[in-house]
Design an enzyme around this catalytic site. Structure first.
Site, PDB file in Angstrom:
ATOM      1  N   LYS A   1       1.109  -1.270  -0.087  1.00  0.00           N
ATOM      2  CA  LYS A   1      -0.351  -0.085  -0.468  1.00  0.00           C
ATOM      3  C   LYS A   1       1.103   1.322   0.080  1.00  0.00           C
ATOM      4  O   LYS A   1       0.598   1.792  -0.764  1.00  0.00           O
ATOM      5  CB  LYS A   1      -1.042   0.045   1.105  1.00  0.00           C
ATOM      6  CG  LYS A   1      -1.649  -1.079   1.043  1.00  0.00           C
ATOM      7  CD  LYS A   1      -3.179  -0.529   2.079  1.00  0.00           C
ATOM      8  CE  LYS A   1      -4.184  -1.644   1.951  1.00  0.00           C
ATOM      9  NZ  LYS A   1      -5.541  -1.693   3.016  1.00  0.00           N
TER      10      LYS A   1
ATOM     11  N   LYS B   1      -7.028 -11.808  -7.664  1.00  0.00           N
ATOM     12  CA  LYS B   1      -7.756 -11.403  -6.557  1.00  0.00           C
ATOM     13  C   LYS B   1      -9.137 -10.358  -6.891  1.00  0.00           C
ATOM     14  O   LYS B   1      -8.661  -9.866  -7.927  1.00  0.00           O
ATOM     15  CB  LYS B   1      -8.026 -11.745  -5.091  1.00  0.00           C
ATOM     16  CG  LYS B   1      -8.570 -12.509  -4.428  1.00  0.00           C
ATOM     17  CD  LYS B   1      -7.968 -12.226  -3.087  1.00  0.00           C
ATOM     18  CE  LYS B   1      -9.092 -11.169  -1.872  1.00  0.00           C
ATOM     19  NZ  LYS B   1      -8.462 -11.217  -0.699  1.00  0.00           N
TER      20      LYS B   1
ATOM     21  N   LYS C   1     -11.610  -4.765  -5.289  1.00  0.00           N
ATOM     22  CA  LYS C   1     -12.058  -3.475  -5.652  1.00  0.00           C
ATOM     23  C   LYS C   1     -10.980  -2.037  -6.475  1.00  0.00           C
ATOM     24  O   LYS C   1     -10.900  -1.655  -7.296  1.00  0.00           O
ATOM     25  CB  LYS C   1     -12.530  -2.078  -4.127  1.00  0.00           C
ATOM     26  CG  LYS C   1     -13.821  -1.716  -4.833  1.00  0.00           C
ATOM     27  CD  LYS C   1     -14.597  -1.402  -3.933  1.00  0.00           C
ATOM     28  CE  LYS C   1     -13.896   0.293  -2.809  1.00  0.00           C
ATOM     29  NZ  LYS C   1     -14.192   1.394  -3.603  1.00  0.00           N
TER      30      LYS C   1
END
Ligand code: TRP
Length: 339
Positions: A111, A196, A199
């Site tokens: 991230k 996967k 979003k």
């Protein structure tokens, strides 16, 4: 007696992967022992969030969980920030964890890499200590999480063990939550079936939103990427060689409570598999949509459920935090006033 704790971030676009991978199990397991399910709004603050939207999505996530079948009489459903002990214990755990072990967390690295590590919020770095606090406050024995959270769970176990060793037995060390056989269906992106469903990063066409219209669900599934094989046994469950087809089988199986390899036997053509998968998903989501609409019409009712959840969770959390504070050497409040 088992104590289960799990958390989910408030996000707008809940998708089929979240539902089949996590939410559904919360509902199935809510009566196994004592269960604490938490909408982790504080964790959401580790990345930029619009305040009004965060607030709306926190209630929205709770509404969704209730629509999916969580029964507030059977489990404790609450919002993380409504129980202030979470941040209280997180500090004690920040003073238990080392820079090195937090820096090894792959989720932080991934991230932080997006916006640059310099700009990453400190909370993104310490995120796992807040997650550990969530779990340890309730003396959870079991923590159902997806594979991507395994490292955080291992850290939680390390921190609990270290704290207990340094200061005395305060925390239950939670079991690593290995999903039992047949569980933990990993739902992949329909357009890129080797990643996967998520979003962030994927295309809208690759993801089925829980509130997508039936026609949209059908269209997205009919356009799902498969492969060029034809022949009598082209429909088979083989995630490595046939990721697209296997993903559809996984979805169909999960939606109908069957086994993906067995389900495959009923189909010869990809078109038929897609039609059956779409129909099963639409059927599965129909009651959820209806329940959501009813609950959404009564936000005060949802807020009442959340308040009751926090009222039940609060004392459990407070008792653990008091023990942890005392063990680490903080002067208990009130002592100074006793004569
Ligand atoms: N980090 C988890 C996720 O992103 C959410 C979470 C926060 C959680 N606290 C938790 C999950 C405690 C399990 C237990 O999915």
């Amino acid at each position: 007696m088992t104590r289960v704790f799990s958390g989910i971030q408030p996000t707008g676009g809940v998708h089929l992967g979240n539902y089949l991978g996590a939410v559904r199990y919360w509902v199935e397991d809510q009566r196994d022992g004592e269960t604490f399910y938490c909408v982790v709004d504080l964790h959401a603050l580790t990345v930029p969030r619009d305040p009004a939207e965060l607030c709306r999505q926190t209630r929205g996530m709770a509404t969704l969980l209730l629509a999916a079948g969580l029964d507030p009489e059977a489990c404790n459903l609450f919002v993380q920030s409504h129980v202030p002990e979470h941040t209280g214990l997180a500090w004690l755990l920040e003073c238990t964890a080392s820079m090195g072990e937090l820096a090894r967390m792959t989720q932080f690295k991934d991230k932080a890499a997006k916006g640059g590590e310099e700009a990453a919020r400190v909370g993104l770095f310490t995120y796992p200590t807040l997650m550990a606090a969530d779990i340890l406050l309730y003396q959870a024995t079991h923590v159902p999480v997806g594979e991507d959270q395994r490292q955080h769970l291992e850290l939680t176990r390390d921190l609990a063990g270290r704290f207990n060793h340094r200061y005395g037995e305060v925390f239950t060390v939670p079991e690593p939550a290995i999903p039992p056989a047949g569980r933990g269906a990993r739902i992949m992106d329909l357009q890129e079936p080797t990643r996967k469903m998520s979003k962030s990063g994927g295309s809208d066409q690759g993801m089925i939103g829980l509130f997508d219209d039936p026609a949209v669900v059908e269209r997205k599934i009919s356009r799902a990427v498969t492969d060029a094989e034809s022949g009598p046994d082209a429909v088979r469950f083989d995630p490595d060689a046939k990721p697209g087809v296997s993903n559809l089988l996984q979805i169909l199986a999960a939606a109908t409570g069957a086994d993906p390899a067995e389900v495959a036997g009923a189909y010869r053509r990809y078109g038929d598999l897609k039609a059956a998968t779409a129909a099963a998903v639409v059927e599965m989501l129909r009651p959820l949509r209806a329940a959501y609409q009813d609950l959404e019409a009564d936000p005060a009712g949802v807020d009442r459920v959340l308040r009751r959840g926090a009222e039940r969770a609060g004392p459990v959390a407070a008792a653990t935090l008091a023990r942890a504070r005392e063990a680490i050497g903080l002067l208990p409040p009130g002592t100074a006033y006793q004569s």
